[in-house]
Design a protein around this motif. Sequence first.
Motif, short mmCIF file in Angstrom:
data_model
loop_
_atom_site.label_atom_id
_atom_site.label_comp_id
_atom_site.label_asym_id
_atom_site.label_seq_id
_atom_site.Cartn_x
_atom_site.Cartn_y
_atom_site.Cartn_z
N GLY A 75 0.82 -1.21 0.00
CA GLY A 75 0.00 0.00 0.00
C GLY A 75 0.85 1.26 0.00
O GLY A 75 0.51 2.25 -0.65
N GLU A 76 1.97 1.23 0.74
CA GLU A 76 2.87 2.38 0.77
C GLU A 76 3.48 2.63 -0.62
O GLU A 76 3.60 3.78 -1.05
CB GLU A 76 3.98 2.15 1.79
CG GLU A 76 3.52 2.17 3.22
CD GLU A 76 4.56 1.66 4.21
OE1 GLU A 76 4.37 1.94 5.41
OE2 GLU A 76 5.53 0.99 3.79
N ALA A 77 3.82 1.55 -1.31
CA ALA A 77 4.39 1.68 -2.66
C ALA A 77 3.36 2.28 -3.62
O ALA A 77 3.68 3.18 -4.41
CB ALA A 77 4.87 0.33 -3.17
N ARG A 78 2.12 1.81 -3.54
CA ARG A 78 1.07 2.35 -4.40
C ARG A 78 0.78 3.81 -4.06
O ARG A 78 0.53 4.62 -4.95
CB ARG A 78 -0.20 1.50 -4.27
CG ARG A 78 -0.07 0.15 -4.93
CD ARG A 78 -1.43 -0.58 -4.95
NE ARG A 78 -1.22 -1.98 -5.16
CZ ARG A 78 -1.15 -2.89 -4.18
NH1 ARG A 78 -1.29 -2.55 -2.93
NH2 ARG A 78 -0.94 -4.16 -4.48
N ALA A 79 0.81 4.14 -2.77
CA ALA A 79 0.56 5.52 -2.35
C ALA A 79 1.64 6.45 -2.91
O ALA A 79 1.35 7.58 -3.33
CB ALA A 79 0.52 5.61 -0.83
N ALA A 80 2.89 6.00 -2.94
CA ALA A 80 3.97 6.79 -3.51
C ALA A 80 3.71 7.04 -4.99
O ALA A 80 3.91 8.15 -5.50
CB ALA A 80 5.32 6.10 -3.32
N GLY A 81 3.23 6.02 -5.70
CA GLY A 81 2.90 6.17 -7.12
C GLY A 81 1.75 7.15 -7.34
O GLY A 81 1.80 7.97 -8.26
N ARG A 82 0.75 7.09 -6.47
CA ARG A 82 -0.36 8.05 -6.58
C ARG A 82 0.14 9.48 -6.38
O ARG A 82 -0.26 10.40 -7.10
CB ARG A 82 -1.45 7.73 -5.55
CG ARG A 82 -2.42 6.66 -6.00
CD ARG A 82 -3.66 6.61 -5.11
NE ARG A 82 -3.33 6.29 -3.72
CZ ARG A 82 -3.17 5.06 -3.24
NH1 ARG A 82 -3.30 4.02 -4.04
NH2 ARG A 82 -2.89 4.87 -1.97
N LEU A 83 1.01 9.67 -5.39
CA LEU A 83 1.56 11.01 -5.15
C LEU A 83 2.35 11.51 -6.35
O LEU A 83 2.27 12.68 -6.71
CB LEU A 83 2.45 10.99 -3.91
CG LEU A 83 1.73 10.95 -2.57
CD1 LEU A 83 2.73 10.72 -1.43
CD2 LEU A 83 0.96 12.24 -2.34
N MET A 84 3.14 10.62 -6.96
CA MET A 84 3.90 11.02 -8.14
C MET A 84 2.96 11.44 -9.26
O MET A 84 3.19 12.46 -9.92
CB MET A 84 4.82 9.89 -8.60
CG MET A 84 6.01 9.71 -7.71
SD MET A 84 7.11 8.32 -8.12
CE MET A 84 6.97 8.15 -9.86
N LYS A 85 1.91 10.67 -9.48
CA LYS A 85 0.97 10.98 -10.55
C LYS A 85 0.24 12.29 -10.27
O LYS A 85 0.12 13.15 -11.14
CB LYS A 85 -0.04 9.85 -10.71
CG LYS A 85 -0.95 10.03 -11.89
CD LYS A 85 -1.77 8.80 -12.15
CE LYS A 85 -2.53 8.98 -13.45
NZ LYS A 85 -3.09 7.72 -13.93
N GLU A 86 -0.23 12.47 -9.03
CA GLU A 86 -0.96 13.68 -8.65
C GLU A 86 -0.10 14.93 -8.78
O GLU A 86 -0.61 16.01 -9.04
CB GLU A 86 -1.48 13.57 -7.22
CG GLU A 86 -2.59 12.57 -7.05
CD GLU A 86 -2.91 12.27 -5.59
OE1 GLU A 86 -2.30 12.90 -4.69
OE2 GLU A 86 -3.76 11.39 -5.35
N ASN A 87 1.20 14.78 -8.59
CA ASN A 87 2.11 15.93 -8.63
C ASN A 87 2.84 16.06 -9.95
O ASN A 87 3.74 16.89 -10.09
CB ASN A 87 3.11 15.85 -7.47
CG ASN A 87 2.42 16.14 -6.15
OD1 ASN A 87 2.15 17.29 -5.86
ND2 ASN A 87 2.11 15.11 -5.39
N GLY A 88 2.48 15.22 -10.93
CA GLY A 88 3.06 15.34 -12.26
C GLY A 88 4.54 15.00 -12.34
O GLY A 88 5.25 15.52 -13.19
#
Length: 116
Positions: A75-88
């Motif tokens: 879940g932490e790994a996926r959350a990091a990916g979501r943050l990267m996507k949200e922040n471009g």
Amino acid sequence: YVPTQQGQTHLIQGGTPCDIPTTAPSYHSYRYRLADYGEESVYTLVLLRHGESEWNALNQYTGWCDVNLTERGEGEARAAGRLMKENGIEIDHAFTSVLKRASYTANMCLNMAGQQ
């Protein structure tokens, strides 16, 4: 981080002596702002630690033992990916350890960011 200008979202500190004019009044505390240089002229280094491993959950030293991620670590790994996507944040190159906790984290992160 406290913005110094309205709308400022990034602050970059660092550089090389060649980047800073030695005659600048604040030579030793010179700060780079992304807005001053344009996004294309600045690189971003992203450091990502692996998600929680089975042994991390047990408060046990892992070292070079190749243990899996826990569900929380995934879940932490996926959350990091979501943050990267949200922040471009787009990744050009990714480097990881050969250990599965590191490579799984990197893959899950990049997949979630849509950059696999």
